[in-house]
Design a protein around this motif. Structure first.
Motif, PDB file in Angstrom:
ATOM      1  N   TRP A  93      43.335  31.476  38.864  1.00  0.00           N
ATOM      2  CA  TRP A  93      43.712  32.812  38.373  1.00  0.00           C
ATOM      3  C   TRP A  93      43.814  33.818  39.516  1.00  0.00           C
ATOM      4  O   TRP A  93      44.734  34.631  39.566  1.00  0.00           O
ATOM      5  N   ILE A  94      42.850  33.770  40.438  1.00  0.00           N
ATOM      6  CA  ILE A  94      42.876  34.718  41.557  1.00  0.00           C
ATOM      7  C   ILE A  94      44.165  34.537  42.363  1.00  0.00           C
ATOM      8  O   ILE A  94      44.814  35.503  42.756  1.00  0.00           O
ATOM      9  N   LYS A  95      44.557  33.272  42.543  1.00  0.00           N
ATOM     10  CA  LYS A  95      45.807  33.016  43.284  1.00  0.00           C
ATOM     11  C   LYS A  95      47.028  33.550  42.540  1.00  0.00           C
ATOM     12  O   LYS A  95      48.073  33.775  43.129  1.00  0.00           O
ATOM     13  N   MET A  96      46.905  33.746  41.216  1.00  0.00           N
ATOM     14  CA  MET A  96      47.995  34.325  40.436  1.00  0.00           C
ATOM     15  C   MET A  96      47.877  35.844  40.368  1.00  0.00           C
ATOM     16  O   MET A  96      48.625  36.503  39.635  1.00  0.00           O
ATOM     17  N   GLY A  97      46.900  36.394  41.083  1.00  0.00           N
ATOM     18  CA  GLY A  97      46.739  37.852  41.108  1.00  0.00           C
ATOM     19  C   GLY A  97      45.830  38.401  40.023  1.00  0.00           C
ATOM     20  O   GLY A  97      45.795  39.595  39.778  1.00  0.00           O
ATOM     21  N   ILE A  98      45.087  37.510  39.372  1.00  0.00           N
ATOM     22  CA  ILE A  98      44.178  37.945  38.306  1.00  0.00           C
ATOM     23  C   ILE A  98      42.755  38.043  38.851  1.00  0.00           C
ATOM     24  O   ILE A  98      42.177  37.033  39.246  1.00  0.00           O
ATOM     25  N   SER A  99      42.202  39.253  38.898  1.00  0.00           N
ATOM     26  CA  SER A  99      40.837  39.420  39.422  1.00  0.00           C
ATOM     27  C   SER A  99      39.917  40.154  38.471  1.00  0.00           C
ATOM     28  O   SER A  99      38.726  40.276  38.745  1.00  0.00           O
ATOM     29  N   THR A 100      40.449  40.694  37.391  1.00  0.00           N
ATOM     30  CA  THR A 100      39.603  41.434  36.447  1.00  0.00           C
ATOM     31  C   THR A 100      39.859  40.916  35.030  1.00  0.00           C
ATOM     32  O   THR A 100      40.855  40.228  34.778  1.00  0.00           O
ATOM     33  N   LEU A 101      38.994  41.292  34.116  1.00  0.00           N
ATOM     34  CA  LEU A 101      39.162  40.877  32.725  1.00  0.00           C
ATOM     35  C   LEU A 101      40.419  41.509  32.130  1.00  0.00           C
ATOM     36  O   LEU A 101      41.138  40.883  31.354  1.00  0.00           O
ATOM     37  N   HIS A 102      40.694  42.747  32.532  1.00  0.00           N
ATOM     38  CA  HIS A 102      41.917  43.409  32.068  1.00  0.00           C
ATOM     39  C   HIS A 102      43.151  42.628  32.488  1.00  0.00           C
ATOM     40  O   HIS A 102      44.043  42.354  31.688  1.00  0.00           O
ATOM     41  N   GLN A 103      43.186  42.291  33.780  1.00  0.00           N
ATOM     42  CA  GLN A 103      44.338  41.545  34.302  1.00  0.00           C
ATOM     43  C   GLN A 103      44.472  40.203  33.599  1.00  0.00           C
ATOM     44  O   GLN A 103      45.571  39.744  33.319  1.00  0.00           O
ATOM     45  N   LEU A 104      43.334  39.593  33.296  1.00  0.00           N
ATOM     46  CA  LEU A 104      43.377  38.302  32.606  1.00  0.00           C
ATOM     47  C   LEU A 104      43.991  38.475  31.221  1.00  0.00           C
ATOM     48  O   LEU A 104      44.875  37.713  30.817  1.00  0.00           O
ATOM     49  N   GLN A 105      43.545  39.492  30.510  1.00  0.00           N
ATOM     50  CA  GLN A 105      44.064  39.702  29.160  1.00  0.00           C
ATOM     51  C   GLN A 105      45.539  40.069  29.180  1.00  0.00           C
ATOM     52  O   GLN A 105      46.318  39.611  28.341  1.00  0.00           O
ATOM     53  N   ALA A 106      45.933  40.862  30.180  1.00  0.00           N
ATOM     54  CA  ALA A 106      47.335  41.279  30.272  1.00  0.00           C
ATOM     55  C   ALA A 106      48.242  40.130  30.703  1.00  0.00           C
ATOM     56  O   ALA A 106      49.441  40.146  30.457  1.00  0.00           O
ATOM     57  N   SER A 107      47.655  39.128  31.358  1.00  0.00           N
ATOM     58  CA  SER A 107      48.468  38.049  31.934  1.00  0.00           C
ATOM     59  C   SER A 107      49.029  37.102  30.884  1.00  0.00           C
ATOM     60  O   SER A 107      49.963  36.362  31.147  1.00  0.00           O
ATOM     61  N   GLY A 108      48.437  37.103  29.707  1.00  0.00           N
ATOM     62  CA  GLY A 108      48.890  36.183  28.671  1.00  0.00           C
ATOM     63  C   GLY A 108      48.527  34.735  28.960  1.00  0.00           C
ATOM     64  O   GLY A 108      49.081  33.820  28.350  1.00  0.00           O
ATOM     65  N   GLN A 109      47.603  34.491  29.909  1.00  0.00           N
ATOM     66  CA  GLN A 109      47.102  33.137  30.170  1.00  0.00           C
ATOM     67  C   GLN A 109      46.583  32.511  28.877  1.00  0.00           C
ATOM     68  O   GLN A 109      45.933  33.184  28.078  1.00  0.00           O
ATOM     69  N   THR A 110      46.846  31.228  28.719  1.00  0.00           N
ATOM     70  CA  THR A 110      46.293  30.545  27.554  1.00  0.00           C
ATOM     71  C   THR A 110      44.830  30.238  27.813  1.00  0.00           C
ATOM     72  O   THR A 110      44.498  29.651  28.841  1.00  0.00           O
ATOM     73  N   LEU A 111      43.974  30.649  26.907  1.00  0.00           N
ATOM     74  CA  LEU A 111      42.545  30.369  27.052  1.00  0.00           C
ATOM     75  C   LEU A 111      42.149  29.327  26.018  1.00  0.00           C
ATOM     76  O   LEU A 111      42.644  29.341  24.893  1.00  0.00           O
ATOM     77  N   THR A 145      28.842  41.943  53.649  1.00  0.00           N
ATOM     78  CA  THR A 145      30.298  41.782  53.661  1.00  0.00           C
ATOM     79  C   THR A 145      30.747  40.870  52.526  1.00  0.00           C
ATOM     80  O   THR A 145      31.724  41.142  51.831  1.00  0.00           O
ATOM     81  N   THR A 146      30.004  39.786  52.329  1.00  0.00           N
ATOM     82  CA  THR A 146      30.339  38.855  51.253  1.00  0.00           C
ATOM     83  C   THR A 146      30.214  39.545  49.898  1.00  0.00           C
ATOM     84  O   THR A 146      31.096  39.459  49.048  1.00  0.00           O
ATOM     85  N   ARG A 147      29.096  40.232  49.721  1.00  0.00           N
ATOM     86  CA  ARG A 147      28.841  40.902  48.442  1.00  0.00           C
ATOM     87  C   ARG A 147      29.977  41.871  48.078  1.00  0.00           C
ATOM     88  O   ARG A 147      30.346  41.997  46.925  1.00  0.00           O
ATOM     89  N   GLN A 148      30.499  42.554  49.103  1.00  0.00           N
ATOM     90  CA  GLN A 148      31.550  43.565  48.854  1.00  0.00           C
ATOM     91  C   GLN A 148      32.950  42.962  48.811  1.00  0.00           C
ATOM     92  O   GLN A 148      33.909  43.674  48.521  1.00  0.00           O
ATOM     93  N   SER A 149      33.084  41.690  49.131  1.00  0.00           N
ATOM     94  CA  SER A 149      34.437  41.140  49.272  1.00  0.00           C
ATOM     95  C   SER A 149      35.130  41.016  47.921  1.00  0.00           C
ATOM     96  O   SER A 149      34.508  40.735  46.899  1.00  0.00           O
ATOM     97  N   ASP A 150      36.462  41.254  47.948  1.00  0.00           N
ATOM     98  CA  ASP A 150      37.233  41.186  46.713  1.00  0.00           C
ATOM     99  C   ASP A 150      37.124  39.805  46.081  1.00  0.00           C
ATOM    100  O   ASP A 150      37.023  39.678  44.865  1.00  0.00           O
ATOM    101  N   ARG A 151      37.170  38.772  46.916  1.00  0.00           N
ATOM    102  CA  ARG A 151      37.159  37.424  46.355  1.00  0.00           C
ATOM    103  C   ARG A 151      35.833  37.118  45.655  1.00  0.00           C
ATOM    104  O   ARG A 151      35.808  36.609  44.546  1.00  0.00           O
ATOM    105  N   TYR A 152      34.729  37.457  46.307  1.00  0.00           N
ATOM    106  CA  TYR A 152      33.419  37.213  45.683  1.00  0.00           C
ATOM    107  C   TYR A 152      33.316  37.966  44.353  1.00  0.00           C
ATOM    108  O   TYR A 152      32.900  37.412  43.333  1.00  0.00           O
ATOM    109  N   LYS A 153      33.748  39.231  44.369  1.00  0.00           N
ATOM    110  CA  LYS A 153      33.638  40.032  43.148  1.00  0.00           C
ATOM    111  C   LYS A 153      34.497  39.450  42.029  1.00  0.00           C
ATOM    112  O   LYS A 153      34.064  39.360  40.875  1.00  0.00           O
ATOM    113  N   ALA A 154      35.713  39.027  42.384  1.00  0.00           N
ATOM    114  CA  ALA A 154      36.605  38.456  41.371  1.00  0.00           C
ATOM    115  C   ALA A 154      36.037  37.132  40.830  1.00  0.00           C
ATOM    116  O   ALA A 154      36.062  36.882  39.621  1.00  0.00           O
TER     117      ALA A 154
END
Ligand code: DGT
Ligand code: MG
Length: 397
Positions: free
Chosen positions: A128-146, A101-110
Motif C-alpha cells: 500500500w505504501i508503494k501505491m502512495g497509501i500511508s493513512t487510513l483516509h488514503q486507504l479508504q479513498a483508494s478503493g482497495q479491496t479489503l 529519526t526512525t520514530r519520526q520517519s514517514d515510512r515507520y509512521k505509515a
C-alpha cells in the motif's frame, strides 16, 4: 570517563529461556530505544536485525539494576555493535538520534498506522505504501479491496488499538467459560499470553481450551463461535480446524512457529460496566458512576469508528484468540502460548542448538533418540530440555 573499578559486573546467561525476566525493568529508557528499532526492523521484514535488537533488549530487561556506564556491559551476551552504539548514545545524551529519526520517519509512521489494522501485516502495508497509501483516509479513498478481517479491523480500529485491561480479559473469560462449558461440560479454560505472565494490559486476550478426555475437544470451536455469535458477543470471527498429525508432521516442520491447533480469531463485543473506563483502568471505588470518560477518538487519519464518535457506547471491541488443544499436547500448547515471543523463540533455539531437539506448541522431538518426549506439565518440558523451570511471571523477556 569510564571508571573501570566502579563498573558493575552483571552475569547473564545467553539464552532468554535461562533467565528470570520479571516485569520489573530497571532499564526502560534503553530497552524502549532498542525495542523501537526492533519493531521498525520487524515492520520492514528485516528478521535478522529485528532478532538482534530483541535479544539486546531482553538482556537489558534481565539486569537487576540500571546500567549507568558502558563498562557495566562488559561480558554480557547478545550485545552487538549496533545495539552497543545505541546504548552508548542513550547513556550519553538521554536519546539516540537514530531512534528518534526512525520514530519520526514517514515510512515507520505509515507502517505503524497500516499494520495497526487487524488483518494487515508488513507485506500488505508495504504494498500500500508503494501505491502512495500511508493513512487510513488514503486507504479508504483508494478503493482497495479489503478482506473481511481487514474490514472489521478498520471498522474497530480505535478500540483494537487501545490496551486491554486484565479486568476486561477476566470479564471476557467469564463469557467464554460459560459458553464453552455449555457445549462441552468438563472443559478447562486457561487465560494465556501476556496476562498469564502477569501483565496488567495486553493487545488481545488469548485462551487455551482443553478437555481431560482426549478427543472430546474435537470440533468444539465452531459450536462455541456460533453460540457466542448468536448471543451477540462476536463482531468478527474466523475459525480454523486442527490440522496437526504427529505422524506426518515430523521434526523438520515442527521447528516452525506456526501451529495447527483448532483456533478462532475473533473480535469480541465487550459490554463495559460503569466501573470501567474506556482504556479499561478500573475506576476508584468512589460513587462517581457517571460512566466513563468522553469517547472522543483521535484515530490516525481521522477515521471515526462506527461514526459513533460523539455518542457514548456501552461496549468496546477486543481481539480475542481461542485455541483448542488435545490434553496430550496441553503442556506444550500452554508453554507455547504463554510467551513472551522472544522467550518462546529462545526456547526453540535452545532445544535445536543445544539439545538436538525440536520444540513446538504440539510436541518435543528428540532427534538423536528419534522419538517424541511426552510431558504432562510445563515443568516436565523444561526438565526434558535440561533447563531450570521458569514460571510464567519470569518469562517476560
Ligand atoms: P500482548 O497480547 O500484547 O500482551 O502480548 P502477548 O505476549 O500476549 O503476545 P500474543 O498475544 O501475540 O501471543 C501470545 C503468545 O502466543 C506469544 O508468546 C506467541 C504465541 N503465539 C501467538 N500466535 C501464535 C501462533 O500463531 N502460533 C503459535 N505457536 N504461537 C503463537
Ligand atoms: Mg496476547
Amino acid at each position: 570517563q569510564i571508571n573501570e573499578a566502579a563498573a558493575v559486573v552483571f552475569s547473564v546467561p545467553s539464552y532468554a529461556c535461562q533467565r528470570r525476566t520479571t516485569l520489573q525493568n530497571h532499564n526502560t529508557v534503553l530497552t524502549e530505544a532498542l525495542s523501537l528499532l526492533a519493531e521498525n526492523a520487524e515492520l520492514n521484514e528485516e528478521d535478522g536485525r529485528a532478532i538482534a535488537f530483541r535479544r539486546s533488549e531482553a538482556v537489558l530487561k534481565a539486569l537487576p539494576k540500571a546500567v549507568t556506564n558502558l563498562a557495566d556491559l562488559r561480558g554480557l551476551p547478545c550485545l552487538g555493535e549496533h545495539s552497543l552504539k545505541i546504548i552508548k548514545d542513550v547513556l550519553k545524551d538521554g536519546v539516540s538520534s537514530e531512534v528518534e529519526t526512525t520514530r519520526q520517519s514517514d515510512r515507520y509512521k505509515a507502517l505503524k498506522v497500516l499494520t495497526g489494522i487487524f488483518g494487515v501485516g508488513a507485506k500488505t502495508a508495504d504494498r500500500w505504501i508503494k501505491m502512495g497509501i500511508s493513512t487510513l483516509h488514503q486507504l479508504q479513498a483508494s478503493g482497495q479491496t479489503l478482506n473481511q478481517a481487514q474490514q472489521a479491523g478498520l471498522e474497530h480500529y480505535e478500540d483494537l488499538n487501545q490496551p486491554v485491561a486484565k479486568a476486561e480479559a477476566d470479564a471476557i473469560g467469564d463469557v467464554v467459560q460459560k459458553v464453552v462449558l455449555s457445549v462441552l461440560p468438563g472443559a478447562l479454560i486457561t487465560l494465556i499470553g501476556g496476562f498469564r505472565r502477569g501483565k496488567p494490559t495486553g493487545h488481545d486476550v488469548d485462551f487455551l481450551i482443553t478437555h481431560p478426555e482426549e478427543g472430546r475437544e474435537v470440533g468444539l470451536l465452531p459450536k462455541v463461535a456460533s453460540l457466542l455469535k448468536s448471543q451477540g458477543f462476536l463482531l468478527y470471527q474466523k475459525t480454523t480446524r486442527n490440522s496437526y498429525l504427529e505422524s506426518d508432521d515430523g521434526p523438520a516442520r515442527l521447528s516452525s512457529n506456526m501451529d495447527r491447533f483448532e483456533r478462532c480469531f475473533s473480535i469480541f463485543k465487550l459490554e463495559m460496566n460503569p466501573g470501567t473506563t474506556r482504556s479499561g483502568t478500573p475506576r476508584s471505588s468512589s460513587r462517581t458512576e457517571s460512566q466513563s470518560d468522553d469517547h472522543s477518538p483521535q484515530t490516525p487519519g481521522g477515521v471515526h469508528e462506527n461514526g459513533l464518535e460523539s455518542r457514548r457506547r456501552s461496549w468496546r471491541a477486543v481481539r480475542v484468540d481461542l485455541v483448542v488443544s488435545p490434553i496430550s499436547q496441553f503442556a506444550f500448547a500452554l508453554l507455547g502460548w504463554t510467551g513472551s515471543k522472544l522467550f518462546e523463540r529462545e526456547m526453540r533455539r535452545w532445544a535445536g542448538h543445544e539439545k538436538a531437539m525440536s520444540l513446538s506448541s504440539h510436541a518435543l522431538y528428540d532427534t538423536k533418540q528419534r522419538r517424541y518426549l511426552r510431558a504432562a506439565s510445563e515443568e516436565e518440558i523444561f526438565a526434558h530440555l535440561g533447563l531450570e523451570y521458569i514460571p510464567p511471571s519470569q518469562r517476560n523477556a
